[in-house]
Motif scaffolding. Structure first.
Motif: not given
Length: 386
Positions: A307-311
């Motif tokens: 989630k933090d990686s942009g998903a």
């Protein structure tokens, strides 16, 4: 001393490690936490967490908006849950209760409430569940009627965490733009709104502030709408997409504490002149517990990192983390109770408290069976698109 080696995993950065270490030190100063008056304890914990800056990750800063850092939320819940379930609860509800504002709120809505909740000066709540619609959100029947210059609310919400003590609720009600999930909208509701009644306080095996809310002609200004009419289901699912992984992190914190308690017990307790830890059957229990803890941690921080990686959505990853971490934590804690023998079921014992705390996590924010449905659907959809 709890295992800290996972803080060096590639999912986490140095600031994450520093945050977890500092929060662990802070939580160690809380001392015994009173579970007999959950309302007063949660008010106190929110105030203390806010005053010392630990609630800042629970919502965006309206002055300098940045996305929520799910790994920090997970590390916070894991750390606090390892110390005490009510400390975790107080932290978690500040995030879940304002998640819709962080993700979809207008600048004015965020500016009015988020500085207060981030500082522990206002307690928040998330009002989604209804008597006839728990996991089936699309079956909600509470209504919000457009009455010109206001929305008029009628209906009930139940199993609402912080119900009765919250200063602000995120509320979901049917506005009728379409059938089922298409006709729900989200609102921001002050806790002192006329027409809101605390119909019932709910007692559970692990005390938390819980209530049934009844609305009879409660009026909200048009500005109380979060996002657009008919977006309520999407908003609710987006909030759960973030915070469901943090439920898994709380379960992980409970499991880590249970493993620590069990390890200390078998090393100090003797049978026939030898420590319990020398028995191979006991070693097998410890090995299985450690395996379950590490496997859960990998799923938790995989989901948070994704989630933090942009998903845009991590429904599958979050469902896997919540399902596995909560179910496996139950097994770890049960094993810890078994290794404690009679002391494990003595009221007030740490593992007895953990045994009561963990059970609800397999139900709220999507029961375990619901998580299986999500995982299966996502897996089948991916195969069909393949």
């Amino acid at each position: 001393m709890a295992d800290r080696s996972y803080l060096d995993w590639p999912f986490l950065t140095s600031p994450h490690k520093d945050h977890a270490t500092a929060l662990d030190d802070w939580a160690g100063t809380l001392g015994p936490i009173d579970h007999h008056d959950a309302d007063a304890t949660c008010r106190s914990l929110v105030a203390r967490l806010g005053a010392d800056g630990w609630l800042e990750p629970t919502a965006v800063d309206p002055a300098t908006p940045q996305p929520l850092d799910v790994r920090t939320l997970c590390l916070s819940r894991e750390t606090l849950a390892r110390h005490d379930g009510l400390a975790d609860f107080a932290f978690a509800m500040q995030g879940l209760g304002t998640g819709a504002l962080s993700l979809f709120g207008s600048p004015d809505q965020q500016a009015e409430w988020l500085p207060l909740t981030r500082k522990g000066k206002a307690i928040s709540a998330f009002a989604l569940t209804e008597p006839q619609s728990g996991s089936d959100v699309a079956n909600s029947t509470m209504t919000a009627r457009d009455d010109g210059d206001a929305w008029v609310l009628d209906g009930e919400k139940t199993w609402i965490s912080n119900g009765g003590i919250a200063d602000v609720y995120t509320l979901f009600a049917r506005t009728g733009e379409g059938p089922g999930a298409k006709g729900l909208s989200a609102f921001i509701l002050p806790g002192d709104t006329p027409g809101l009644e605390i119909a019932e306080r709910l007692d559970t095996i692990a005390p938390h502030p819980l209530a049934t809310l009844r609305f009879s002609g409660a009026r909200l200004p048009k500005s109380a709408l979060i996002g657009q009419p008919g977006q309520g289901f999407r908003i609710a699912m987006s909030v759960l997409d973030v915070f469901r992984t943090t439920v898994a992190a709380a379960a992980l914190g409970f499991a880590r504490r249970a493993l620590d308690e069990a390890t200390a017990r078998v090393m100090s307790r003797e049978v026939q002149g030898k420590p319990l830890a020398d028995l191979q059957m006991v070693q097998a229990h410890i090995a299985e517990m450690a395996l379950r803890v590490d496997a859960a941690a990998l799923l938790v921080y995989r989901a948070a990192w994704t989630k933090d990686s942009g998903a845009s959505r991590v429904s599958r990853e979050a469902a896997m983390a919540k399902l596995f971490a909560t179910d496996e934590a139950q097994k770890v804690i049960d094993a810890a109770v078994q290794l404690h023998g009679g002391d494990g079921v003595r009221s007030g014992n740490t593992v007895e408290r953990l045994y009561r705390e963990i059970r609800a996590l397999r139900i709220y924010e999507g029961a375990s069976d619901v998580q299986k449905v999500i995982i299966a659907r996502q897996t089948l959809d991916a195969a069909m698109a393949g």
